[in-house]
Design a protein around this motif. Structure first.
Motif, PDB file in Angstrom:
ATOM      1  N   UNK A   1       0.885  -1.785   0.058  1.00 59.08           N
ATOM      2  CA  UNK A   1       0.038  -0.415   0.115  1.00 59.08           C
ATOM      3  C   UNK A   1       0.896   0.972   0.310  1.00 59.08           C
ATOM      4  N   UNK A   2       0.276   2.060  -1.054  1.00 51.15           N
ATOM      5  CA  UNK A   2       1.042   3.104  -0.840  1.00 51.15           C
ATOM      6  C   UNK A   2      -0.190   4.884  -0.971  1.00 51.15           C
ATOM      7  N   UNK A   3       0.889   5.490   0.170  1.00 45.81           N
ATOM      8  CA  UNK A   3       0.219   6.698  -0.149  1.00 45.81           C
ATOM      9  C   UNK A   3       0.212   7.710  -0.738  1.00 45.81           C
ATOM     10  N   UNK A   4       0.358   8.790  -1.780  1.00 53.29           N
ATOM     11  CA  UNK A   4       0.830   9.849  -2.314  1.00 53.29           C
ATOM     12  C   UNK A   4      -0.732  11.396  -2.450  1.00 53.29           C
ATOM     13  N   UNK A   5       0.192  12.243  -1.496  1.00 53.24           N
ATOM     14  CA  UNK A   5      -0.963  13.314  -0.631  1.00 53.24           C
ATOM     15  C   UNK A   5       0.015  14.550  -2.093  1.00 53.24           C
ATOM     16  N   UNK A   6      -1.335  15.591  -1.977  1.00 49.45           N
ATOM     17  CA  UNK A   6      -1.185  16.646  -2.650  1.00 49.45           C
ATOM     18  C   UNK A   6      -2.153  17.939  -2.095  1.00 49.45           C
ATOM     19  N   UNK A   7      -1.844  18.419  -2.567  1.00 49.19           N
ATOM     20  CA  UNK A   7      -2.495  20.048  -2.265  1.00 49.19           C
ATOM     21  C   UNK A   7      -1.686  21.125  -1.451  1.00 49.19           C
ATOM     22  N   UNK A   8      -0.836  20.569  -0.896  1.00 45.34           N
ATOM     23  CA  UNK A   8      -0.324  21.199  -0.162  1.00 45.34           C
ATOM     24  C   UNK A   8       0.431  22.945  -0.499  1.00 45.34           C
ATOM     25  N   UNK A   9       1.330  23.605   0.516  1.00 41.52           N
ATOM     26  CA  UNK A   9       1.422  25.039  -0.108  1.00 41.52           C
ATOM     27  C   UNK A   9       1.478  26.222   0.854  1.00 41.52           C
TER      28      UNK A   9
ATOM     29  N   UNK B   1      -5.473  -0.462   7.462  1.00 41.70           N
ATOM     30  CA  UNK B   1      -5.330  -1.181   6.538  1.00 41.70           C
ATOM     31  C   UNK B   1      -5.401  -2.751   7.718  1.00 41.70           C
ATOM     32  N   UNK B   2      -6.301  -3.370   7.592  1.00 39.66           N
ATOM     33  CA  UNK B   2      -5.705  -4.902   8.006  1.00 39.66           C
ATOM     34  C   UNK B   2      -4.939  -4.648   8.798  1.00 39.66           C
ATOM     35  N   UNK B   3      -4.865  -3.871  10.273  1.00 39.48           N
ATOM     36  CA  UNK B   3      -4.296  -4.674  11.461  1.00 39.48           C
ATOM     37  C   UNK B   3      -2.890  -3.908  11.044  1.00 39.48           C
ATOM     38  N   UNK B   4      -2.947  -2.434   9.998  1.00 35.74           N
ATOM     39  CA  UNK B   4      -1.798  -1.742   9.616  1.00 35.74           C
ATOM     40  C   UNK B   4      -1.815  -0.846   9.112  1.00 35.74           C
ATOM     41  N   UNK B   5      -0.965   0.496   9.944  1.00 33.54           N
ATOM     42  CA  UNK B   5      -1.237   2.050   9.730  1.00 33.54           C
ATOM     43  C   UNK B   5      -0.332   2.237   8.815  1.00 33.54           C
ATOM     44  N   UNK B   6      -0.476   3.087   7.055  1.00 31.77           N
ATOM     45  CA  UNK B   6       0.350   2.784   6.139  1.00 31.77           C
ATOM     46  C   UNK B   6       0.508   4.707   7.209  1.00 31.77           C
ATOM     47  N   UNK B   7       1.945   5.274   5.730  1.00 33.92           N
ATOM     48  CA  UNK B   7       1.672   6.982   6.154  1.00 33.92           C
ATOM     49  C   UNK B   7       2.226   7.779   4.560  1.00 33.92           C
ATOM     50  N   UNK B   8       1.460   8.783   4.335  1.00 36.37           N
ATOM     51  CA  UNK B   8       2.135   9.611   3.356  1.00 36.37           C
ATOM     52  C   UNK B   8       3.432  10.060   3.898  1.00 36.37           C
ATOM     53  N   UNK B   9       3.918  10.555   2.417  1.00 42.58           N
ATOM     54  CA  UNK B   9       5.347  10.674   3.014  1.00 42.58           C
ATOM     55  C   UNK B   9       5.228  12.642   3.277  1.00 42.58           C
TER      56      UNK B   9
ATOM     57  N   UNK C   1     -10.610   0.461   3.514  1.00 37.75           N
ATOM     58  CA  UNK C   1     -10.267   1.087   4.373  1.00 37.75           C
ATOM     59  C   UNK C   1     -10.842   1.283   6.304  1.00 37.75           C
ATOM     60  N   UNK C   2     -10.113   0.778   6.596  1.00 37.88           N
ATOM     61  CA  UNK C   2     -10.717   0.874   8.309  1.00 37.88           C
ATOM     62  C   UNK C   2     -10.929   2.499   8.720  1.00 37.88           C
ATOM     63  N   UNK C   3      -9.934   2.860   9.101  1.00 34.03           N
ATOM     64  CA  UNK C   3      -9.814   4.373   8.821  1.00 34.03           C
ATOM     65  C   UNK C   3      -8.389   5.583   8.567  1.00 34.03           C
ATOM     66  N   UNK C   4      -9.481   6.014   8.034  1.00 28.06           N
ATOM     67  CA  UNK C   4      -8.565   7.347   7.155  1.00 28.06           C
ATOM     68  C   UNK C   4      -8.598   8.685   7.787  1.00 28.06           C
ATOM     69  N   UNK C   5      -7.109   9.561   8.144  1.00 29.97           N
ATOM     70  CA  UNK C   5      -6.350  10.476   9.035  1.00 29.97           C
ATOM     71  C   UNK C   5      -5.834  10.773   8.151  1.00 29.97           C
ATOM     72  N   UNK C   6      -5.795  12.218   9.033  1.00 27.23           N
ATOM     73  CA  UNK C   6      -4.450  13.681   8.721  1.00 27.23           C
ATOM     74  C   UNK C   6      -4.129  14.198   9.550  1.00 27.23           C
ATOM     75  N   UNK C   7      -2.693  14.232   9.424  1.00 28.89           N
ATOM     76  CA  UNK C   7      -1.559  13.962  11.425  1.00 28.89           C
ATOM     77  C   UNK C   7      -1.383  15.442  10.620  1.00 28.89           C
TER      78      UNK C   7
END
Length: 115
Positions: free
Chosen positions: A2-10, A99-107, A31-37
């Motif tokens: 699983x890979x996460x790609x973020x966009x929209x900052x500035x 997702x499936x007991x694993x937390x993945x992070x974007x860059x 996906x169980x939970x989606x979040x922003x930190x």
């Protein structure tokens, strides 16, 4: 994988708006939970907003009424609409999914609010 790609900052002026997006790729079902930190310079990472697969959301007190998290499960994408931005919102913003007991992070994507 699983890979996460973020966009929209500035860079935005205080009082302005930005919309962050985070798309998950790979073999993904629900996906169980989606979040922003976010992590501001010299500070610890903090939860900004989260949305579960059953529709519940929660927000940090500092962003309530200004930020809105939403998700498009058909696209495996989570959004963060940020309005009335303040200088204290300046930080690197990270999306995460559970997702499936694993937390993945974007860059991470930088958001800078000028006063």
């Amino acid at each position: 994988q699983v890979q996460l790609v973020e966009s929209g900052g500035g860079l935005v002026q205080a009082g302005g708006s930005l919309r962050l997006s985070c798309a998950a790729s790979g073999t993904i079902f629900t996906i169980d939970r989606m979040a922003w930190y976010r992590r501001a310079r010299g500070q610890e990472r903090e939860l900004v907003a989260a949305a579960t697969s059953v529709g519940s959301t929660n927000y940090a007190d500092s962003v309530k009424g200004r930020f809105t998290i939403s998700r498009d499960d058909a696209k495996n994408t989570v959004y963060l609409q940020m309005n009335s931005l303040k200088s204290e919102d300046t930080a690197v913003y990270y999306c995460s999914i559970d997702y499936r007991f694993t937390r993945y992070w974007g860059q991470g994507t930088q958001v800078t609010v000028s006063s």
